[in-house]
Design a protein around this motif. Structure first.
Motif, PDB file in Angstrom:
ATOM      1  N   PHE A 159      20.055  10.690  17.768  1.00  0.00           N
ATOM      2  CA  PHE A 159      20.101  12.032  17.184  1.00  0.00           C
ATOM      3  C   PHE A 159      19.548  12.100  15.764  1.00  0.00           C
ATOM      4  N   VAL A 160      18.849  13.207  15.518  1.00  0.00           N
ATOM      5  CA  VAL A 160      18.561  13.618  14.139  1.00  0.00           C
ATOM      6  C   VAL A 160      19.216  14.985  13.987  1.00  0.00           C
ATOM      7  N   LEU A 161      19.938  15.178  12.894  1.00  0.00           N
ATOM      8  CA  LEU A 161      20.568  16.478  12.622  1.00  0.00           C
ATOM      9  C   LEU A 161      19.943  17.043  11.348  1.00  0.00           C
TER      10      LEU A 161
ATOM     11  N   ILE B  66      19.844  20.214  16.226  1.00  0.00           N
ATOM     12  CA  ILE B  66      20.204  18.929  16.832  1.00  0.00           C
ATOM     13  C   ILE B  66      18.966  18.460  17.603  1.00  0.00           C
ATOM     14  N   ALA B  67      18.346  17.389  17.121  1.00  0.00           N
ATOM     15  CA  ALA B  67      17.138  16.871  17.781  1.00  0.00           C
ATOM     16  C   ALA B  67      17.498  15.548  18.435  1.00  0.00           C
ATOM     17  N   ARG B  68      17.467  15.540  19.742  1.00  0.00           N
ATOM     18  CA  ARG B  68      17.995  14.392  20.494  1.00  0.00           C
ATOM     19  C   ARG B  68      16.895  13.773  21.358  1.00  0.00           C
ATOM     20  N   GLU B  69      16.855  12.453  21.399  1.00  0.00           N
ATOM     21  CA  GLU B  69      15.933  11.727  22.294  1.00  0.00           C
ATOM     22  C   GLU B  69      14.471  12.179  22.119  1.00  0.00           C
ATOM     23  N   LEU B  70      14.069  12.308  20.874  1.00  0.00           N
ATOM     24  CA  LEU B  70      12.711  12.794  20.589  1.00  0.00           C
ATOM     25  C   LEU B  70      11.651  11.910  21.237  1.00  0.00           C
ATOM     26  N   THR B  71      10.665  12.541  21.783  1.00  0.00           N
ATOM     27  CA  THR B  71       9.504  11.919  22.461  1.00  0.00           C
ATOM     28  C   THR B  71       9.874  11.224  23.775  1.00  0.00           C
TER      29      THR B  71
ATOM     30  N   PRO C 241       6.286   3.465  17.855  1.00  0.00           N
ATOM     31  CA  PRO C 241       6.846   4.648  18.523  1.00  0.00           C
ATOM     32  C   PRO C 241       8.378   4.730  18.456  1.00  0.00           C
ATOM     33  N   ILE C 242       8.899   5.977  18.486  1.00  0.00           N
ATOM     34  CA  ILE C 242      10.365   6.172  18.513  1.00  0.00           C
ATOM     35  C   ILE C 242      10.833   6.460  19.940  1.00  0.00           C
ATOM     36  N   GLY C 243      10.004   6.229  20.912  1.00  0.00           N
ATOM     37  CA  GLY C 243      10.378   6.477  22.306  1.00  0.00           C
ATOM     38  C   GLY C 243       9.148   6.368  23.183  1.00  0.00           C
TER      39      GLY C 243
ATOM     40  N   PHE D  21      19.985  14.136   8.657  1.00  0.00           N
ATOM     41  CA  PHE D  21      20.884  13.011   8.928  1.00  0.00           C
ATOM     42  C   PHE D  21      20.435  12.293  10.199  1.00  0.00           C
ATOM     43  N   TYR D  22      20.688  11.000  10.252  1.00  0.00           N
ATOM     44  CA  TYR D  22      20.567  10.241  11.492  1.00  0.00           C
ATOM     45  C   TYR D  22      21.992  10.039  12.014  1.00  0.00           C
ATOM     46  N   GLU D  23      22.152  10.046  13.337  1.00  0.00           N
ATOM     47  CA  GLU D  23      23.490   9.768  13.862  1.00  0.00           C
ATOM     48  C   GLU D  23      23.421   9.071  15.216  1.00  0.00           C
TER      49      GLU D  23
ATOM     50  N   ALA E 270      11.492   9.371  13.015  1.00  0.00           N
ATOM     51  CA  ALA E 270      12.317  10.383  13.690  1.00  0.00           C
ATOM     52  C   ALA E 270      12.584  11.589  12.781  1.00  0.00           C
ATOM     53  N   ALA E 271      12.773  11.348  11.485  1.00  0.00           N
ATOM     54  CA  ALA E 271      13.099  12.445  10.564  1.00  0.00           C
ATOM     55  C   ALA E 271      11.974  13.474  10.514  1.00  0.00           C
ATOM     56  N   VAL E 272      10.765  13.003  10.325  1.00  0.00           N
ATOM     57  CA  VAL E 272       9.614  13.911  10.197  1.00  0.00           C
ATOM     58  C   VAL E 272       9.306  14.562  11.540  1.00  0.00           C
TER      59      VAL E 272
ATOM     60  N   ALA F 163      11.936   0.789  16.052  1.00  0.00           N
ATOM     61  CA  ALA F 163      11.304   2.081  16.336  1.00  0.00           C
ATOM     62  C   ALA F 163      11.064   2.804  15.015  1.00  0.00           C
ATOM     63  N   GLY F 164       9.940   3.470  14.908  1.00  0.00           N
ATOM     64  CA  GLY F 164       9.666   4.286  13.726  1.00  0.00           C
ATOM     65  C   GLY F 164       9.111   3.490  12.560  1.00  0.00           C
ATOM     66  N   THR F 165       9.331   4.029  11.372  1.00  0.00           N
ATOM     67  CA  THR F 165       8.727   3.463  10.172  1.00  0.00           C
ATOM     68  C   THR F 165       9.680   2.476   9.494  1.00  0.00           C
TER      69      THR F 165
ATOM     70  N   ILE G  70      12.736   2.989   6.543  1.00  0.00           N
ATOM     71  CA  ILE G  70      13.420   4.286   6.621  1.00  0.00           C
ATOM     72  C   ILE G  70      14.672   4.061   7.461  1.00  0.00           C
ATOM     73  N   SER G  71      15.832   3.925   6.795  1.00  0.00           N
ATOM     74  CA  SER G  71      17.096   3.527   7.468  1.00  0.00           C
ATOM     75  C   SER G  71      16.869   2.278   8.311  1.00  0.00           C
ATOM     76  N   ASP G  72      16.046   1.420   7.855  1.00  0.00           N
ATOM     77  CA  ASP G  72      15.651   0.196   8.559  1.00  0.00           C
ATOM     78  C   ASP G  72      15.307  -0.871   7.519  1.00  0.00           C
TER      79      ASP G  72
HETATM   80  N1  SAM Z   1      12.964   3.755  10.981  1.00  0.00           N
HETATM   81  C1  SAM Z   1      13.293   4.765  11.934  1.00  0.00           C
HETATM   82  C2  SAM Z   1      12.475   6.019  11.644  1.00  0.00           C
HETATM   83  O1  SAM Z   1      11.455   5.916  10.970  1.00  0.00           O
HETATM   84  O2  SAM Z   1      12.835   7.078  12.099  1.00  0.00           O
HETATM   85  C3  SAM Z   1      14.776   5.026  11.978  1.00  0.00           C
HETATM   86  C4  SAM Z   1      15.590   3.836  12.346  1.00  0.00           C
HETATM   87  S1  SAM Z   1      17.301   4.137  12.387  1.00  0.00           S
HETATM   88  C5  SAM Z   1      17.949   2.509  12.518  1.00  0.00           C
HETATM   89  C6  SAM Z   1      17.575   4.729  14.000  1.00  0.00           C
HETATM   90  C7  SAM Z   1      18.022   6.186  14.009  1.00  0.00           C
HETATM   91  O3  SAM Z   1      16.887   7.046  13.954  1.00  0.00           O
HETATM   92  C8  SAM Z   1      18.748   6.587  15.295  1.00  0.00           C
HETATM   93  O4  SAM Z   1      20.115   6.250  15.241  1.00  0.00           O
HETATM   94  C9  SAM Z   1      18.534   8.068  15.306  1.00  0.00           C
HETATM   95  O5  SAM Z   1      19.417   8.718  14.428  1.00  0.00           O
HETATM   96  C10 SAM Z   1      17.101   8.166  14.749  1.00  0.00           C
HETATM   97  N2  SAM Z   1      16.141   8.123  15.857  1.00  0.00           N
HETATM   98  C11 SAM Z   1      15.314   7.108  16.191  1.00  0.00           C
HETATM   99  N3  SAM Z   1      14.582   7.423  17.287  1.00  0.00           N
HETATM  100  C12 SAM Z   1      14.974   8.652  17.661  1.00  0.00           C
HETATM  101  C13 SAM Z   1      14.604   9.530  18.714  1.00  0.00           C
HETATM  102  N4  SAM Z   1      13.705   9.179  19.620  1.00  0.00           N
HETATM  103  N5  SAM Z   1      15.202  10.744  18.796  1.00  0.00           N
HETATM  104  C14 SAM Z   1      16.132  11.109  17.881  1.00  0.00           C
HETATM  105  N6  SAM Z   1      16.522  10.323  16.864  1.00  0.00           N
HETATM  106  C15 SAM Z   1      15.966   9.111  16.755  1.00  0.00           C
END
Ligand code: SAM
Length: 291
Positions: free
Chosen positions: A226-228, A192-197, A18-20, A166-168, A122-124, A91-93, A96-98
């Motif tokens: 953030f995801v932009l 601007i997608a922030r704090e998803l889920t 999970p991403i959150g 973008f991730y930020e 987070a991107a998808v 968090a996430g896959t 992917i930036s991991d």
């Molecule tokens: N592997 C992860 C994925 O599949 O999305 C991404 C890991 S990367 C190190 C972490 C970045 O993903 C964060 O800085 C942010 O940009 C984005 N991210 C992760 N969780 C997020 C969330 N709940 N809401 C928005 N952006 C998130």
């Protein structure tokens, strides 16, 4: 319903987490995580929280971007001994930036099986709720931290016709959006997608020129992850190019790499290099599209 999956010996599982919201874990991820011999985790404390939530207790080892190269051999040894290993990140896959790509490449080259267990990214997640109709998108991930490098990178992305993801991080969100507007133009749409889920999930769309004002109107909007998503460059109006210029470009694109074809077309026709470049990307996209 398909029955519970047991991990196969000597297999590396790439498990999305999970991403959150912890309930975004898949049943298959739980099957695998609860039965592998070892879990390789980016941060064992973060993964321990997830495992505790699901009453899973497994042996863990750390695999992060500072030790990925050195840890590959240990994982390959475990797989050679017939053990099943799961890779997870915070968090996430994974990959992917991991961390993950180096391990997966080596494990596959050594002849072991790699099985992806799909789940959140987070991107998808952001793209699915942004309401962007583009069929193509470009995942960029994190822009460089240094302002100069970031702006150079954005200059290179300026004419891309695809939505860019973008991730930020929160501490760079203001400077990142400032540079996005400066380099790509105020008129581009941004989501601007922030704090998803999570509890304070926010998804806001506006023009890049208005994004900074929106963020600064409430400091809470600058917090979290953030995801932009930024819309791509407008397709050039073919009417802007003379027929002759278009013809030259098409001919040169047949035999030359895109950049070279654009430079030569601009020199021969005297037309704008930017317009020719956008047109070349469009032609290339049409050519690559399935019939
Ligand atoms: N592997 C992860 C994925 O599949 O999305 C991404 C890991 S990367 C190190 C972490 C970045 O993903 C964060 O800085 C942010 O940009 C984005 N991210 C992760 N969780 C997020 C969330 N709940 N809401 C928005 N952006 C998130």
């Amino acid at each position: 319903m398909q029955s519970k999956e047991l991990p196969a010996p000597g297999t590396l599982y790439i498990v999305a987490t999970p991403i959150g919201n912890l309930r975004d874990i898949t049943l298959r991820a739980l099957d695998i995580l609860s039965a592998v011999d070892v879990i390789a985790a980016e941060d064992t404390r973060t993964t321990a929280n997830l495992l505790r939530h699901y009453s899973i207790s497994r042996k863990m080892m750390a695999l992060h971007r500072h030790n990925e190269n050195a840890t590959v051999e240990k994982v390959v040894n475990l797989l050679s001994r017939g053990q099943a290993v799961a890779l997870v990140t915070d968090a996430g896959t994974p990959g992917i930036s991991d961390p993950g790509a180096i391990l997966v490449k080596q494990v596959r080259e050594q002849g072991h099986k790699v099985v992806p267990i799909p789940g959140p990214s987070a991107a998808v997640c952001a793209l699915s709720a942004a309401g962007i109709t583009t069929a193509q998108f470009l995942f960029y991930g994190f822009l460089p931290a240094s302002g100069g490098q970031r702006r150079r990178e954005l200059e290179a992305l300026k004419l891309q016709p695809y939505t860019i993801i973008f991730y930020e991080a929160p501490h760079r969100i203001l400077e990142c959006l400032t540079d996005l507007a400066k380099m790509l133009g105020d008129q581009r749409r941004v989501t601007i997608a922030r704090e998803l889920t999570k509890l304070f999930e926010t998804i806001h769309s506006c023009e890049l020129g208005d994004a900074l004002v929106w963020l600064q109107a409430d400091t809470n909007r600058q917090k979290g992850e953030f995801v932009l998503l930024v819309s791509g460059a407008e397709a050039p109006n073919p009417a802007e190019l003379t027929e002759q210029a278009q013809h030259i470009l098409k001919l040169l694109l047949r035999d030359l790499p895109l950049k070279h074809a654009v430079t030569l077309s601009a020199e021969i026709s005297g037309e704008s290099k930017n317009t020719l470049y956008s047109q070349a990307l469009l032609l290339q996209r049409e050519k690559n599209q399935p019939e």
